[in-house]
Design a protein around this motif. Sequence first.
Motif, PDB file in Angstrom:
ATOM      1  N   GLU A 234       0.608  -1.173   0.126  1.00 35.20           N
ATOM      2  CA  GLU A 234       0.059   0.011  -0.028  1.00 35.20           C
ATOM      3  C   GLU A 234       0.863   1.277   0.094  1.00 35.20           C
ATOM      4  O   GLU A 234       0.414   2.481  -0.314  1.00 35.20           O
ATOM      5  N   LEU A 235       2.055   1.046   0.051  1.00 37.00           N
ATOM      6  CA  LEU A 235       3.176   2.157   0.227  1.00 37.00           C
ATOM      7  C   LEU A 235       3.438   2.836  -0.998  1.00 37.00           C
ATOM      8  O   LEU A 235       3.985   3.982  -1.565  1.00 37.00           O
ATOM      9  N   TYR A 236       2.928   1.824  -2.144  1.00 39.31           N
ATOM     10  CA  TYR A 236       3.476   2.211  -3.517  1.00 39.31           C
ATOM     11  C   TYR A 236       2.494   2.341  -4.381  1.00 39.31           C
ATOM     12  O   TYR A 236       1.240   1.949  -4.094  1.00 39.31           O
ATOM     13  N   ASP A 237       2.863   3.126  -5.386  1.00 41.34           N
ATOM     14  CA  ASP A 237       1.799   3.669  -6.566  1.00 41.34           C
ATOM     15  C   ASP A 237       2.156   3.307  -8.051  1.00 41.34           C
ATOM     16  O   ASP A 237       1.754   2.290  -8.467  1.00 41.34           O
ATOM     17  N   VAL A 238       3.036   4.050  -8.482  1.00 39.93           N
ATOM     18  CA  VAL A 238       3.439   3.797  -9.814  1.00 39.93           C
ATOM     19  C   VAL A 238       5.000   3.661  -9.771  1.00 39.93           C
ATOM     20  O   VAL A 238       5.709   4.389  -9.192  1.00 39.93           O
ATOM     21  N   LEU A 239       5.426   2.345 -10.126  1.00 40.95           N
ATOM     22  CA  LEU A 239       6.807   1.880 -10.128  1.00 40.95           C
ATOM     23  C   LEU A 239       7.376   1.957 -11.667  1.00 40.95           C
ATOM     24  O   LEU A 239       6.646   1.543 -12.621  1.00 40.95           O
ATOM     25  N   VAL A 240       8.434   2.398 -11.728  1.00 41.06           N
ATOM     26  CA  VAL A 240       9.217   2.479 -13.136  1.00 41.06           C
ATOM     27  C   VAL A 240      10.481   1.970 -13.062  1.00 41.06           C
ATOM     28  O   VAL A 240      11.299   2.162 -12.011  1.00 41.06           O
ATOM     29  N   LEU A 241      10.794   0.798 -13.926  1.00 36.50           N
ATOM     30  CA  LEU A 241      11.901   0.120 -13.784  1.00 36.50           C
ATOM     31  C   LEU A 241      12.369  -0.360 -15.446  1.00 36.50           C
ATOM     32  O   LEU A 241      11.770  -0.479 -16.321  1.00 36.50           O
ATOM     33  N   PRO A 242      13.665  -0.779 -15.276  1.00 40.71           N
ATOM     34  CA  PRO A 242      14.381  -1.044 -16.330  1.00 40.71           C
ATOM     35  C   PRO A 242      13.745  -2.596 -16.947  1.00 40.71           C
ATOM     36  O   PRO A 242      13.093  -3.025 -16.106  1.00 40.71           O
ATOM     37  N   ASN A 243      13.915  -2.979 -17.929  1.00 40.67           N
ATOM     38  CA  ASN A 243      13.431  -4.245 -18.474  1.00 40.67           C
ATOM     39  C   ASN A 243      13.392  -5.439 -17.875  1.00 40.67           C
ATOM     40  O   ASN A 243      12.305  -5.869 -17.210  1.00 40.67           O
TER      41      ASN A 243
END
Length: 365
Positions: A234-243
Amino acid sequence: MAYTITLIPGDGVGPEVVEAARRVVEAAGVQVKWDVQETGEKAVETSGSPIPDKVLESIRMNKVALKGPITTPVGTGFRSVNVAIRKALDLYVNLRPARSFSGVKSPFLDIDLVIVRENTEDLYAGIEFEQASPEMRHLREFMETEKIKVNEDAACSFKLITWKGSIRIVRFAFEYAVRYKRRKVTAVHKANIMKATDGLFLRAARTVAEEFPEVEFEDRIVDNMCMQLVQKPELYDVLVLPNLYGDIVSDLCAGLVGGLGLAPSANLGDKAAVFEPVHGSAPRYAGQNKVNPMAAILSSCLMLRHLGEEARAAQVESAVTQVLSEGKMVTYDVKSASEESLVVGTKEVADEIIARIKEHSGKLY
Ligand code: NAD
């Protein structure tokens, strides 16, 4: 308005789940001319290539495709058709929402995560050198000139991360956050160890974050991220990651909300978009009318939103939510083992979703 959309049934369970999604889209009142294209194992049999040129031409022309999973032989044989499509069309975003549905067994009830995975670079760039190949020997010789000793029995895959590639994927994540009123973007990396590649990705993320002061930004090391997602998602929302991290973490998130049968995805580029379930071709279930079509159906919702058909996408999503929360007409993966006798098949789930859409037709919301 009628859309022309490329339809790729794929391998294994692909044709069954794609057919379910096609029927649901039509039941929602969207007029589509489907341009059906074979790829993978079937295309090898008929045209000698797992990805005939006409498939890419069709997607380039139609700009939108709905796709089933495609089998990739392990270790030998042709390379991944999925990776080839993403690279050929520069579909640099892999968007994978993961949210809880009531009625689905999971220790987590309120998950609402969006995974934005870079889709063209990293270890998936396909720059690989086989053990004992002439290319690998040249590479070893070059490394020795740099005073780096590489064992003779080594194989090598390059991890390629570019500034441009990192900037554009992080910018997509922030623009998505603004558009859908999300509160935070978390960049995920292993920059403590891979200072060159992941360090570059993190610097790019920090640079883009400065353009979006209204969206909270933070970063996490990927191993810590995995633990935190299991302990306090619940602490997280949008995650952006390498492939590569994106591929693994998004499957983890799919597991948090009930499994691959409920995980949709979109592959997005500036000129084309391909929508597909996250799951693979599950060959052992092929042709058995067994697997969950909801991942493919929810992928078609992402497609409808992409086409600007927001109300119809919401209508389909609402029908899926209703069928899941009632828990009667669902596939085996959504039930516990003791309830296995109560499950229904792929086609029956699609029939039930279509019935719910028809009940509400005319009441678009
Ligand atoms: P998989 O996703 O096909 O199956 C793993 C397991 O997940 C299945 O045995 C099944 O228990 C479950 N599962 C998958 N889809 C389901 C659904 N719709 N409903 C219910 N349960 C479901 O993964 P795999 O076995 O590792 O891969 C099989 C093949 O698919 C491989 O050749 C792989 O390369 C390919 N693949 C393709 C894609 C793609 O086309 N985008 C993605 C992943 C894997």
